[in-house]
Design a protein around this motif. Sequence first.
Motif, PDB file in Angstrom:
ATOM      1  N   ALA A 149      -5.918  -1.622   6.851  1.00 36.27           N
ATOM      2  CA  ALA A 149      -6.330  -1.937   5.836  1.00 36.27           C
ATOM      3  C   ALA A 149      -6.232  -0.382   4.972  1.00 36.27           C
ATOM      4  O   ALA A 149      -5.645  -0.480   4.104  1.00 36.27           O
ATOM      5  CB  ALA A 149      -7.319  -2.555   4.901  1.00 36.27           C
ATOM      6  N   ARG A 150      -7.479   0.379   5.353  1.00 35.51           N
ATOM      7  CA  ARG A 150      -7.596   1.482   4.946  1.00 35.51           C
ATOM      8  C   ARG A 150      -6.464   2.709   6.020  1.00 35.51           C
ATOM      9  O   ARG A 150      -5.495   3.603   4.467  1.00 35.51           O
ATOM     10  CB  ARG A 150      -8.526   2.420   5.791  1.00 35.51           C
ATOM     11  CG  ARG A 150      -9.127   3.921   4.985  1.00 35.51           C
ATOM     12  CD  ARG A 150     -10.668   3.831   5.092  1.00 35.51           C
ATOM     13  NE  ARG A 150     -11.413   3.384   6.804  1.00 35.51           N
ATOM     14  CZ  ARG A 150     -11.134   4.311   7.916  1.00 35.51           C
ATOM     15  NH1 ARG A 150     -10.011   4.283   7.778  1.00 35.51           N
ATOM     16  NH2 ARG A 150     -11.544   3.703   8.676  1.00 35.51           N
ATOM     17  N   HIS A 151      -5.418   2.535   6.424  1.00 34.63           N
ATOM     18  CA  HIS A 151      -4.777   3.024   6.778  1.00 34.63           C
ATOM     19  C   HIS A 151      -3.367   3.008   5.609  1.00 34.63           C
ATOM     20  O   HIS A 151      -1.786   3.067   6.822  1.00 34.63           O
ATOM     21  CB  HIS A 151      -4.284   3.347   8.008  1.00 34.63           C
ATOM     22  CG  HIS A 151      -5.569   4.061   8.808  1.00 34.63           C
ATOM     23  ND1 HIS A 151      -4.797   5.702   9.067  1.00 34.63           N
ATOM     24  CD2 HIS A 151      -6.295   4.203   9.271  1.00 34.63           C
ATOM     25  CE1 HIS A 151      -5.745   6.196   9.822  1.00 34.63           C
ATOM     26  NE2 HIS A 151      -6.457   5.417   9.920  1.00 34.63           N
ATOM     27  N   ARG A 152      -3.371   1.881   5.039  1.00 31.25           N
ATOM     28  CA  ARG A 152      -2.342   1.185   4.788  1.00 31.25           C
ATOM     29  C   ARG A 152      -1.230   0.674   5.708  1.00 31.25           C
ATOM     30  O   ARG A 152       0.136   1.191   5.307  1.00 31.25           O
ATOM     31  CB  ARG A 152      -2.130   1.914   3.799  1.00 31.25           C
ATOM     32  CG  ARG A 152      -2.321   2.347   2.585  1.00 31.25           C
ATOM     33  CD  ARG A 152      -2.053   2.357   0.844  1.00 31.25           C
ATOM     34  NE  ARG A 152      -2.350   3.732   0.157  1.00 31.25           N
ATOM     35  CZ  ARG A 152      -2.606   3.649  -0.644  1.00 31.25           C
ATOM     36  NH1 ARG A 152      -1.320   4.070  -1.050  1.00 31.25           N
ATOM     37  NH2 ARG A 152      -2.947   4.860  -1.185  1.00 31.25           N
ATOM     38  N   VAL A 153      -1.675  -0.299   6.448  1.00 35.43           N
ATOM     39  CA  VAL A 153      -0.436  -0.978   7.733  1.00 35.43           C
ATOM     40  C   VAL A 153      -0.046  -2.213   7.107  1.00 35.43           C
ATOM     41  O   VAL A 153      -1.270  -2.600   7.656  1.00 35.43           O
ATOM     42  CB  VAL A 153      -0.700   0.140   9.047  1.00 35.43           C
ATOM     43  CG1 VAL A 153       0.598  -0.462   9.649  1.00 35.43           C
ATOM     44  CG2 VAL A 153      -0.624   2.044   8.701  1.00 35.43           C
ATOM     45  N   ARG A 154       0.427  -2.564   6.936  1.00 35.72           N
ATOM     46  CA  ARG A 154       0.776  -3.830   6.721  1.00 35.72           C
ATOM     47  C   ARG A 154       1.133  -4.353   7.861  1.00 35.72           C
ATOM     48  O   ARG A 154       2.031  -4.492   9.114  1.00 35.72           O
ATOM     49  CB  ARG A 154       1.818  -4.663   6.406  1.00 35.72           C
ATOM     50  CG  ARG A 154       2.041  -5.613   5.374  1.00 35.72           C
ATOM     51  CD  ARG A 154       2.882  -6.312   4.826  1.00 35.72           C
ATOM     52  NE  ARG A 154       4.254  -6.711   5.280  1.00 35.72           N
ATOM     53  CZ  ARG A 154       5.298  -7.382   4.542  1.00 35.72           C
ATOM     54  NH1 ARG A 154       5.159  -7.912   3.426  1.00 35.72           N
ATOM     55  NH2 ARG A 154       5.754  -8.865   4.717  1.00 35.72           N
ATOM     56  N   PRO A 167      -1.412   7.659  12.761  1.00 34.38           N
ATOM     57  CA  PRO A 167      -2.900   8.467  12.826  1.00 34.38           C
ATOM     58  C   PRO A 167      -4.004   7.132  13.173  1.00 34.38           C
ATOM     59  O   PRO A 167      -5.212   6.944  13.143  1.00 34.38           O
ATOM     60  CB  PRO A 167      -2.688   8.426  11.300  1.00 34.38           C
ATOM     61  CG  PRO A 167      -1.294   8.284  10.831  1.00 34.38           C
ATOM     62  CD  PRO A 167      -0.744   8.699  11.803  1.00 34.38           C
ATOM     63  N   LEU A 168      -3.296   6.285  12.332  1.00 36.92           N
ATOM     64  CA  LEU A 168      -3.776   4.208  12.665  1.00 36.92           C
ATOM     65  C   LEU A 168      -3.947   4.662  14.322  1.00 36.92           C
ATOM     66  O   LEU A 168      -5.196   4.144  14.867  1.00 36.92           O
ATOM     67  CB  LEU A 168      -3.145   3.246  12.315  1.00 36.92           C
ATOM     68  CG  LEU A 168      -3.255   2.179  13.012  1.00 36.92           C
ATOM     69  CD1 LEU A 168      -4.100   1.086  11.765  1.00 36.92           C
ATOM     70  CD2 LEU A 168      -2.511   1.452  13.435  1.00 36.92           C
ATOM     71  N   ILE A 169      -3.326   4.261  15.258  1.00 35.89           N
ATOM     72  CA  ILE A 169      -3.578   4.458  16.526  1.00 35.89           C
ATOM     73  C   ILE A 169      -4.041   5.818  16.817  1.00 35.89           C
ATOM     74  O   ILE A 169      -5.686   5.159  17.435  1.00 35.89           O
ATOM     75  CB  ILE A 169      -2.815   4.473  17.057  1.00 35.89           C
ATOM     76  CG1 ILE A 169      -1.278   3.515  17.211  1.00 35.89           C
ATOM     77  CG2 ILE A 169      -2.391   4.814  18.683  1.00 35.89           C
ATOM     78  CD1 ILE A 169      -0.221   3.129  18.112  1.00 35.89           C
ATOM     79  N   MET A 170      -4.598   6.536  16.671  1.00 34.88           N
ATOM     80  CA  MET A 170      -5.622   7.589  16.761  1.00 34.88           C
ATOM     81  C   MET A 170      -6.960   7.146  16.473  1.00 34.88           C
ATOM     82  O   MET A 170      -7.986   7.283  17.395  1.00 34.88           O
ATOM     83  CB  MET A 170      -5.097   8.868  16.073  1.00 34.88           C
ATOM     84  CG  MET A 170      -3.524   9.619  16.958  1.00 34.88           C
ATOM     85  SD  MET A 170      -3.658   9.999  18.702  1.00 34.88           S
ATOM     86  CE  MET A 170      -4.672  11.813  18.227  1.00 34.88           C
ATOM     87  N   GLU A 171      -6.605   6.650  15.606  1.00 38.27           N
ATOM     88  CA  GLU A 171      -8.209   6.282  14.921  1.00 38.27           C
ATOM     89  C   GLU A 171      -8.882   5.327  15.934  1.00 38.27           C
ATOM     90  O   GLU A 171     -10.303   4.936  16.114  1.00 38.27           O
ATOM     91  CB  GLU A 171      -8.587   5.562  13.436  1.00 38.27           C
ATOM     92  CG  GLU A 171     -10.095   5.470  13.347  1.00 38.27           C
ATOM     93  CD  GLU A 171     -10.067   5.312  11.945  1.00 38.27           C
ATOM     94  OE1 GLU A 171      -9.352   4.956  10.888  1.00 38.27           O
ATOM     95  OE2 GLU A 171     -11.448   4.334  11.553  1.00 38.27           O
ATOM     96  N   GLY A 182       5.608   2.901  10.199  1.00 32.64           N
ATOM     97  CA  GLY A 182       5.616   4.559   9.355  1.00 32.64           C
ATOM     98  C   GLY A 182       5.018   5.089   9.383  1.00 32.64           C
ATOM     99  O   GLY A 182       4.607   5.374  10.642  1.00 32.64           O
ATOM    100  N   PRO A 183       5.162   6.130   8.916  1.00 34.28           N
ATOM    101  CA  PRO A 183       4.472   7.324   8.912  1.00 34.28           C
ATOM    102  C   PRO A 183       2.367   7.357   8.966  1.00 34.28           C
ATOM    103  O   PRO A 183       2.460   8.227   9.612  1.00 34.28           O
ATOM    104  CB  PRO A 183       4.490   8.066   7.710  1.00 34.28           C
ATOM    105  CG  PRO A 183       4.479   7.340   6.800  1.00 34.28           C
ATOM    106  CD  PRO A 183       5.498   6.492   7.476  1.00 34.28           C
ATOM    107  N   HIS A 184       2.086   5.790   8.421  1.00 36.50           N
ATOM    108  CA  HIS A 184       0.482   5.827   9.077  1.00 36.50           C
ATOM    109  C   HIS A 184       0.524   5.388  10.014  1.00 36.50           C
ATOM    110  O   HIS A 184      -1.126   5.614  10.992  1.00 36.50           O
ATOM    111  CB  HIS A 184       0.349   5.166   7.703  1.00 36.50           C
ATOM    112  CG  HIS A 184       0.863   5.443   6.329  1.00 36.50           C
ATOM    113  ND1 HIS A 184       0.674   6.715   5.839  1.00 36.50           N
ATOM    114  CD2 HIS A 184       1.890   5.069   5.694  1.00 36.50           C
ATOM    115  CE1 HIS A 184       0.561   6.785   4.479  1.00 36.50           C
ATOM    116  NE2 HIS A 184       1.370   5.929   4.529  1.00 36.50           N
ATOM    117  N   VAL A 185       0.945   5.265  11.139  1.00 32.65           N
ATOM    118  CA  VAL A 185       1.012   4.630  12.008  1.00 32.65           C
ATOM    119  C   VAL A 185       0.121   5.500  13.281  1.00 32.65           C
ATOM    120  O   VAL A 185      -1.012   4.629  13.820  1.00 32.65           O
ATOM    121  CB  VAL A 185       2.351   3.603  12.875  1.00 32.65           C
ATOM    122  CG1 VAL A 185       1.644   2.812  14.494  1.00 32.65           C
ATOM    123  CG2 VAL A 185       2.484   2.343  12.179  1.00 32.65           C
TER     124      VAL A 185
END
Length: 420
Positions: free
Chosen positions: A338-343, A366-370, A361-364
């Motif tokens: 939710a924080r990375h806005r990945v649906r 950083p999401l995986i890194m976290e 998308g571009p947020h994926v």
Amino acid sequence: MKVFKFGGASVKDAAGVRNVARVLRHFQGEEILIVVSAMGKTTNALERVVWDWREGKHVGDQVEALRRQHLAVLGEVVPGFEEAEAWLQEYFDELGELLSGTPTDNPDQDYDQIVSYGELWSTQVVSAYLSEALGACSWMDARDLVRTDALYRAARVDWETSAELVKEQFSSGEGQEPVSYPVVTQGFMGATEEGLTTTLGREGSDFSAAIFAYLLDAGSVTIWKDVPGMFNADPNRFPDTKLLSHISYREAIELSYFGASVIHPRTLQPLQHKHIPLYVRSFVDLDAPGSTIDDRSENDSLIPSFIVKPGQVLISITPRDLSFIVEENLAHIFEVFARHRVRIDLMQNTALAFSVSVDNGPHVKPLIMELRGAYEVRYNKDVELVTVRHYDEPTLHKLTQGRELLIEQRSRNTARFVLK
Ligand code: ASP
Ligand code: MG
């Protein structure tokens, strides 16, 4: 009243603009509100203007190209209509002035102030033409009608205030000139209480048409397309596609939720609320019946529908210590998404792994890194998510044959696959 929506592709050139009048002549004597998107690829072009401008780059040439395009179409449909030209120029000057200033610290706010010009210009061209071709037409600024919050690029409608604004603008009380039809207004945009422009999210003009229909208690909404209606699959991917001539709001919501791109998913809800039917029709063949979407569901299951979402990433998440995936883990994982806005488009869990399929998308990244801070994360890029509504075994077999099946899920009406 009827609400008509014309998308960017249908008003991309002079022929498209003329065509709006052709459609309207078919509905002579009716009160019609026309909701129009930006012409052709204008919204994409304006997005580039926003980002370049914010980086301090020169954007004058990009805006000049847009000005020429719009003036050229205007000049073709209403040659020598100087007032209309001056009026269009005014809005280009306004944007020029904005761009000669400095960006704010909110990129999304800047985005909405700039990108919304696409819809302003297109409606100016369309209404200038219609007033000549049909003898009457009024132009309304959607910012005087749709009040939203200040969540730029994803603004939410304040329905009560908007209802009052619409009532004011459309009433023909004493001393007020009666509204002349057709009325042309912009899709995709509204304004905050402070008068700043907001947008409703990309492809939001369908939703705008539904908003206006709701606020005006319209009899119907028609989305005019270059295709004859809603199909059970993308004709570019599947042979023998079939027209869905009548489906329910629920079915249409399911289809658009799973990725069918014919209607913006938020469009249906306000319509369903007031039982306003939605028609998807061809502006090429005005006698073709198209698709009807309303309360009736008896035809929903007659034809299987296929929705393909390419370019997905299948992410598989496992706790490092091989502890079970339990509620606390899932709560944390959802919070990160939710924080990375990945649906999340599809999810599945086993004892040790939680798998999800998402748009790449571009947020994926950083999401995986976290997530990698706390979990072992593997992923598979470029997979396809295929949804089949009202499936039968032979079609599923044909669809998955020869493909690597990474995930399969079935409920009574819906089968979903992640395929390589
Ligand atoms: N012009 C906007 C876009 O391209 C809105 C729309 O077309 O519905 O996203
Ligand atoms: Mg568009």
